[in-house]
Scaffold this motif. Structure first.
Motif: not given
Length: 155
Positions: A8, A39, A74, A94-97
């Motif tokens: 994340e 991250s 997101r 992966n989760t990207e903000h």
């Protein structure tokens, strides 16, 4: 014990009131240009704190000098195979903000030499064209939607 990256992360588009965007060439892949990414250090690290920390680590910029906003975007993407060894076995996504940081014109940049070789400030469309990551390109192309000139004029 191996310390794996948490899947994340944040993507921080750093830009000026004139919508010039900071892009940096990676040390491990010099042809890969990007915005600030990184991250979480711990699963409970607030994303805003992750963004502030990564900006400082990668560019030497104190986010307090500008206006940092969470774009409430997101992205979930497949981790490039070349970097999967950094994550726990079996982790492939992966989760990207996405955040934006508007900084004053002339803001000094001090790159982290282990991460980036060089940087450029480019007009937003040129910066988007240069980025290797589709999610980074998309975020930069959304800049006109999130840019708030009335707030940024105070910079």
């Amino acid at each position: 014990m191996t310390q794996y990256k948490i899947p994340e992360s944040v993507l921080v588009v750093i830009y000026t009131p004139a919508m010039n965007v900071l892009v940096m060439a990676r040390t491990d892949k010099p042809e890969f240009w990007q915005s600030v990414t990184g991250s979480r250090d711990t699963p409970d690290e607030p994303l805003l704190q992750t963004a502030v920390r990564e900006v400082a680590e990668e560019t030497g910029i104190d986010a307090a000098c500008g206006v940092l906003t969470d774009w409430q975007l997101r992205n979930v993407y497949e981790i490039y195979p070349v970097w999967r060894h950094r994550y726990a076995p079996g982790v492939t996504q992966n989760t990207e903000h996405v955040f934006g940081l508007c900084v004053p014109e002339g803001t000094a940049v001090t790159l982290a030499p282990r991460e980036h070789l060089r940087y450029r400030w480019l007009p937003w469309r040129e910066a988007a064209d240069l980025c290797f990551s589709p999610s980074n390109t998309e975020a930069i192309l959304l800049l006109p939607r999130y840019h708030q000139p009335e707030i940024m004029s105070a910079l």
